[in-house]
Design a protein around this motif. Structure first.
Motif, short mmCIF file in Angstrom:
data_model
loop_
_atom_site.label_atom_id
_atom_site.label_comp_id
_atom_site.label_asym_id
_atom_site.label_seq_id
_atom_site.Cartn_x
_atom_site.Cartn_y
_atom_site.Cartn_z
N THR A 25 0.83 -1.20 0.00
CA THR A 25 0.00 0.00 0.00
C THR A 25 0.87 1.25 0.00
OG1 THR A 25 -1.71 -1.18 1.25
CG2 THR A 25 -1.81 1.25 1.24
N ILE A 26 0.56 2.18 -0.87
CA ILE A 26 1.25 3.47 -0.87
C ILE A 26 0.51 4.39 0.10
CG2 ILE A 26 1.92 5.48 -2.24
CD1 ILE A 26 2.16 3.65 -4.63
N PRO A 27 1.12 4.77 1.20
CA PRO A 27 0.40 5.53 2.23
C PRO A 27 0.15 6.98 1.81
CG PRO A 27 2.72 5.33 2.82
CD PRO A 27 2.53 4.52 1.57
N ASN A 28 -0.98 7.51 2.27
CA ASN A 28 -1.23 8.94 2.15
C ASN A 28 -0.38 9.67 3.18
OD1 ASN A 28 -3.20 8.57 0.10
ND2 ASN A 28 -4.72 8.02 1.68
N LYS A 29 -0.57 10.96 3.30
CA LYS A 29 0.18 11.72 4.30
C LYS A 29 -0.11 11.17 5.68
CE LYS A 29 2.73 15.45 5.23
NZ LYS A 29 4.05 15.71 4.64
N LEU A 30 0.94 10.71 6.38
CA LEU A 30 0.77 10.12 7.70
C LEU A 30 0.49 11.19 8.74
CD1 LEU A 30 3.74 7.58 7.62
CD2 LEU A 30 1.32 7.07 7.28
N THR A 31 -0.20 10.79 9.80
CA THR A 31 -0.45 11.71 10.91
C THR A 31 0.71 11.70 11.90
OG1 THR A 31 -1.59 10.05 12.25
CG2 THR A 31 -2.93 11.30 10.66
N ALA A 55 2.16 2.24 11.63
CA ALA A 55 2.07 3.68 11.36
C ALA A 55 0.63 3.97 10.99
CB ALA A 55 3.00 4.08 10.22
N ASP A 56 -0.01 4.81 11.78
CA ASP A 56 -1.44 5.11 11.59
C ASP A 56 -2.27 3.84 11.56
OD1 ASP A 56 -0.70 7.72 11.51
OD2 ASP A 56 -1.27 8.08 9.44
N GLY A 57 -1.89 2.87 12.40
CA GLY A 57 -2.64 1.64 12.54
C GLY A 57 -2.35 0.58 11.50
N VAL A 58 -1.39 0.81 10.60
CA VAL A 58 -1.08 -0.15 9.54
C VAL A 58 0.32 -0.72 9.77
CG1 VAL A 58 -0.82 -0.51 7.06
CG2 VAL A 58 -2.52 1.12 7.91
N ASP A 59 0.44 -2.05 9.70
CA ASP A 59 1.74 -2.71 9.84
C ASP A 59 2.69 -2.17 8.76
OD1 ASP A 59 3.93 -4.54 9.81
OD2 ASP A 59 2.66 -6.07 10.71
N LEU A 60 3.90 -1.81 9.18
CA LEU A 60 4.85 -1.25 8.22
C LEU A 60 5.14 -2.20 7.07
CD1 LEU A 60 7.54 0.49 10.48
CD2 LEU A 60 5.37 1.38 9.60
N ARG A 61 5.03 -3.51 7.29
CA ARG A 61 5.31 -4.48 6.24
C ARG A 61 4.25 -4.48 5.14
NH1 ARG A 61 7.16 -8.76 10.82
NH2 ARG A 61 5.41 -7.70 11.82
N GLU A 62 3.13 -3.81 5.39
CA GLU A 62 2.08 -3.70 4.39
C GLU A 62 2.23 -2.44 3.54
OE1 GLU A 62 -0.02 -6.14 3.93
OE2 GLU A 62 0.86 -7.24 5.62
N LEU A 63 3.14 -1.55 3.92
CA LEU A 63 3.29 -0.27 3.23
C LEU A 63 4.42 -0.33 2.22
CD1 LEU A 63 2.97 2.20 6.26
CD2 LEU A 63 1.18 1.52 4.64
N ASP A 64 4.30 0.45 1.15
CA ASP A 64 5.39 0.59 0.20
C ASP A 64 6.58 1.23 0.90
OD1 ASP A 64 6.24 0.72 -2.85
OD2 ASP A 64 6.74 2.65 -1.96
N LEU A 65 7.73 0.57 0.82
CA LEU A 65 8.88 0.97 1.63
C LEU A 65 9.38 2.37 1.27
CD1 LEU A 65 10.73 -0.12 3.85
CD2 LEU A 65 12.23 -1.02 2.07
N ARG A 87 9.22 5.69 3.72
CA ARG A 87 10.43 6.33 4.22
C ARG A 87 10.52 7.80 3.80
NH1 ARG A 87 14.94 1.54 3.19
NH2 ARG A 87 14.34 0.23 4.98
N ARG A 88 9.88 8.15 2.69
CA ARG A 88 9.90 9.55 2.27
C ARG A 88 9.09 10.45 3.20
NH1 ARG A 88 12.14 11.17 -2.25
NH2 ARG A 88 12.96 9.62 -3.70
N GLN A 89 8.37 9.86 4.12
CA GLN A 89 7.61 10.63 5.10
C GLN A 89 8.32 10.68 6.46
OE1 GLN A 89 3.38 10.69 5.05
NE2 GLN A 89 3.24 9.14 3.43
N ILE A 90 9.58 10.31 6.46
CA ILE A 90 10.37 10.31 7.70
C ILE A 90 11.64 11.11 7.47
CG2 ILE A 90 11.61 8.89 9.38
CD1 ILE A 90 9.71 6.62 8.74
#
Length: 620
Positions: free
Chosen positions: A364-370, A432-442, A446-449
Motif C-alpha cells: 500500500t502506498i500511504p497517504n500523508k501520515l499523521t 504507522a497510523d494503525g497499519v503494519d509497516l510491512r504492508e506499506l510501500d517501503l 520512508r519519504r515521510q520520515i
C-alpha cells in the motif's frame, strides 16, 4: 550491534557447473557483439589457413620450376592458373594474394579487438557493476552490519573485472582455440594422417596436466581475494583513523601491520605464480615435442616422396606451430577460468543475497501520515543469540515529542531503526497510523520520515545538493526555507559561494554544529510528519548544543518527533519519555515524573544536577 567482518561469507555453495551456466547466460545477454566476435575469429582463422596454403603453393611452384620431376603444385580453392602463365607470373599473383590476405586479416583483427573491448569494457563490466551497486542499495542494514566495506569494494571493482574475463579470456579464447585446433587438425590430416597422429599424441598428457592445475589454482585464487579484502580494510581504516594513529605515535606499528598484510597477499600471489610458471613450460615442452617428431618422421616421408615440400611439409610445419601455440595457450585459459570462477562466485554472492527488508508485491502506498506510531510486543536482535529488544510496546500520538532514554546498549538506536523499517522485528509489529509497516510501500513510507543521526553524513557536493539530497528537484526557495527552519541559512550565506559552496569529504570544512544543522535541513525539506533525532547533540560543545537545540525547537513543531539523547536538557522538552533497560521498556512519563521516580532516569538527573553544581562552584 555485532562487530563487522572483513569478508562476506556465503550461506550457500556455488558448484562449478552453476557458475559456468550463469556466466554463459551473462555472455548471451550481449549476444550481438559476442556472436560477431566469434564470427570474426572464424574468418580470421580461415584467412590464416589460406595464407599458409598460399605460401606452400609458392614454394611448390618454385620447386617445380627448378625441377620438373618434382610433383606439380596443388592450387587452393579449385583455382588453376592459365597454361600460358610463366612460373614468375604465378608466384607474383600468389604473392599479391598473400599480401591482400594479410591486409584483410589486419583490418578484421582491428575490428575483432574493438568488438571484444566494447563487449567487455563497454557493456559487461559497466552493467555488472551497476547491477551490483543497485543490489547493494536495496540490501537491508543487517547486510552492512555484518559485512566489511573492503570486501564490498573489491567485489564491485576487481571481481567484476575478473568476472568478465570469463567472456573474453575463456569463452572467446576457448572457442577460438577449439576452432583452431579442429581446423588445423583437419588440414594436417588431409596432408598426411599418419604424421598427424604421430605429432598430436601429446594431447593426452597435456589435457591431464591442465586439469590438474585447474583444480589446484581455484582455491588459491579464492584465498587471494580474501587476503586482498583484509589488506584494503587495513588501508581504509588507516586513512580514516590517521588522526588517532598520529595522536598515539603509532605509525611504526601500523606500517608493520600493513607490511605483514601486504606480505600475506604477495606470498599467496607468489605461490599462484609459481604454479603458473611451472605449468606453462610443462605445456610448452609437451607441445614442442611434436616438432621433433615432425622433423624426424616428416623429413623421412619427404625423402620418400610421400609428401611435397611446400604444400606438404612446410604447410604442415606452419599448421603444427599454430596448433602448438593454441595448445600452449591452454595454460592461460585455465588460469583465466579459475580467476573468473573465483571472482564470479564473489559477485554472485552479493547479487543473490536476500534483500531482507523489501516491499510486498501489492504494498500500500500511504497517504500523508499523521505521525501515530505504535510498537506491539516487538522483539528484535541483530543476531538470534543477541536479542536487542524484548516485548517493547508503546504508542505515540500525532505531533508528540517522544524522548528515548537509556544506558549504552539498552536498545535506543534499535528502536529508532525499526521506525523507518531499516529492520523487521522477529516478533511483534510496528504500525504507522494503525497499519503494519510491512504492508506499506517501503520507499513511499520512508519519504515521510526525516532522520538526523549523531554523526550526520554529508556528500562532497554543494550545500544546496546536500540539503536537497532526498528531493533533488526541490526549488532553491524550498531549500532556503528548510535551512532557515534548521537555523542554517545565516552560516550558509557566509560561506565563500553560499549555497553553491562545494563541501569537502564528509563536510570536513564545517563545524559539528553546522553539519548537524545541514542534516536537519535535509530532513526537513521533505516536510516529513515523522522526525527521528538520534542523539544529535552527543558530540558537540555547549555552545553548539544550544545552536542545535534552537534549531530543533522549530523543527519539532507540528510533527511527531523521536529524540534519543543522554542530555536531559533536550529530553525535558519531550511530551513523553521512554526509558529502556537491557532492551526492555521499564518506565515512561514526563521529565518531571521520571526525575522523581527511582530508576536510571532519576539517577542521571541527579548526576547531571551535581555536575552543574560543581561547575557553578568552580566558576564562583
Amino acid at each position: 550491534m555485532p562487530a563487522t567482518t572483513t569478508s562476506i561469507r556465503s550461506s550457500r555453495e556455488y558448484p562449478t557447473g552453476e557458475l559456468v551456466r550463469r556466466l554463459l547466460a551473462l555472455a548471451w545477454q550481449y549476444r550481438t557483439d559476442f556472436l560477431l566476435s566469434i564470427l570474426l575469429s572464424l574468418v580470421l582463422l580461415l584467412l590464416g589457413l589460406l595464407g599458409l596454403q598460399l605460401l606452400g603453393v609458392v614454394i611448390d611452384v618454385i620447386r617445380h620450376a627448378l625441377d620438373p620431376h618434382v610433383l606439380a603444385p596443388r592450387y587452393p580453392l579449385g583455382w588453376t592458373p592459365p597454361a600460358h602463365w610463366m612460373p614468375l607470373r604465378i608466384v607474383t599473383m600468389l604473392s599479391l594474394a598473400i599480401v591482400a590476405q594479410a591486409l584483410v586479416r589486419g583490418i578484421l583483427t582491428y575490428w575483432y579487438n574493438m568488438t571484444t573491448a566494447r563487449l567487455t569494457q563497454g557493456e559487461i563490466v559497466p552493467d555488472l557493476r551497476a547491477s551490483l551497486y543497485a543490489r547493494l542499495q536495496r540490501l537491508s542494514f543487517l547486510f552492512f552490519d555484518v559485512h566489511g566495506s573492503s570486501s564490498i569494494f573489491n567485489r564491485v571493482t576487481g571481481d567484476v573485472q575478473n568476472t568478465r574475463l570469463f567472456v573474453d579470456g575463456v569463452l572467446l579464447q576457448g572457442l577460438n582455440m577449439v576452432l583452431t585446433l579442429a581446423a588445423y587438425g583437419v588440414f594436417m590430416w588431409r596432408i598426411h594422417p599418419g604424421l598427424t597422429v604421430a605429432c598430436l599424441w601429446v594431447a593426452v598428457p597435456l589435457w591431464w596436466v591442465t586439469n590438474y592445475y585447474s583444480q589446484r589454482l581455484r582455491p588459491a585464487y579464492l584465498r587471494n581475494r580474501e587476503l586482498s579484502d583484509d589488506l584494503v580494510q587495513l588501508f581504509t581504516e588507516s586513512v580514516k583513523g590517521m588522526q588517532t594513529i598520529k595522536g598515539f605515535a603509532a605509525e611504526q606499528p601500523q606500517i608493520r601491520r600493513f607490511a605483514e598484510a601486504n606480505g600475506r597477499v604477495s606470498d599467496q600471489q607468489r605461490r599462484i605464480f609459481w604454479d603458473i610458471s611451472f605449468f606453462t613450460p610443462v605445456t610448452q615442452l609437451l607441445s614442442q615435442a611434436s616438432l621433433v617428431i615432425l622433423f624426424a618422421y616428416g623429413g623421412w616421408l619427404y625423402l620418400k616422396g610421400e609428401i611435397p615440400l611446400g604444400s606438404g611439409l612446410v604447410v604442415f610445419a606452419g599448421l603444427l606451430q599454430q596448433f602448438n601455440g593454441q595448445v600452449a595457450n591452454i595454460s592461460t585459459i585455465a588460469n583465466s577460468v579459475q580467476q573468473s570462477l573465483a571472482a564470479a562466485r564473489r559477485v554472485f554472492e552479493v547479487l543473490d543475497m536476500p534483500l531482507g527488508v523489501e516491499s510486498k508485491p501489492q504494498a500500500t502506498i500511504p497517504n500523508k501520515l499523521t505521525g501515530r506510531i505504535a510498537f506491539e510486543g516487538v522483539s528484535f536482535g541483530y543476531a538470534a543469540e543477541y536479542p536487542a529488544l524484548h516485548q517493547v510496546s508503546f504508542e505515540t500520538k500525532p505531533g508528540q515529542v517522544v524522548g528515548i532514554f537509556g544506558m549504552t546498549g539498552s536498545g535506543k538506536s534499535t528502536v529508532l531503526s525499526l521506525i523507518p523499517r531499516f529492520y523487521d522485528p522477529q516478533r511483534g509489529r510496528v504500525l504507522a497510523d494503525g497499519v503494519d509497516l510491512r504492508e506499506l510501500d517501503l520507499d513511499a513510507f520512508r519519504r515521510q520520515i526525516g532522520i538526523v543521526y549523531q554523526e550526520s553524513f554529508l556528500f562532497s557536493n554543494t550545500v544546496s545538493a546536500n540539503i536537497a539530497f532526498g528531493h533533488p528537484h526541490a526549488s532553491q526557495q524550498r531549500i532556503e526555507a528548510a535551512a532557515r527552519i534548521a537555523c542554517a541559512h545565516e552560516f550558509i550565506t557566509a560561506l565563500p559561494r553560499g549555497y553553491a559552496t562545494v563541501l569537502g569529504e564528509s563536510g570536513v570544512d564545517l563545524s559539528g554544529g553546522q553539519r548537524q544543522r545541514l542534516a536537519l535541513a535535509r530532513a526537513l525539506l521533505l516536510e516529513p510528519p515523522i522526525l527521528i533525532l538520534d542523539d544529535p547533540t552527543a558530540s558537540v560543545d555547549s555552545k553548539t548544543e544550544h545552536e542545535i537545540v534552537t534549531a530543533l525547537r522549530a523543527a519539532m513543531s507540528n510533527r511527531t518527533t523521536f529524540v534519543v539523547s543522554s542530555r536531559l536538557s533536550l529530553l525535558r522538552r519531550a511530551d513523553i519519555i521512554l526509558v529502556l533497560e537491557n532492551g526492555r521498556l521499564t518506565q515512561s512519563g514526563t521529565h518531571d515524573q521520571l526525575a522523581h521516580r527511582p530508576g536510571p532516569y532519576h539517577e542521571t538527573a541527579l548526576l547531571q544536577l551535581m555536575d552543574l553544581d560543581d561547575a557553578q562552584g568552580d566558576a564562583a
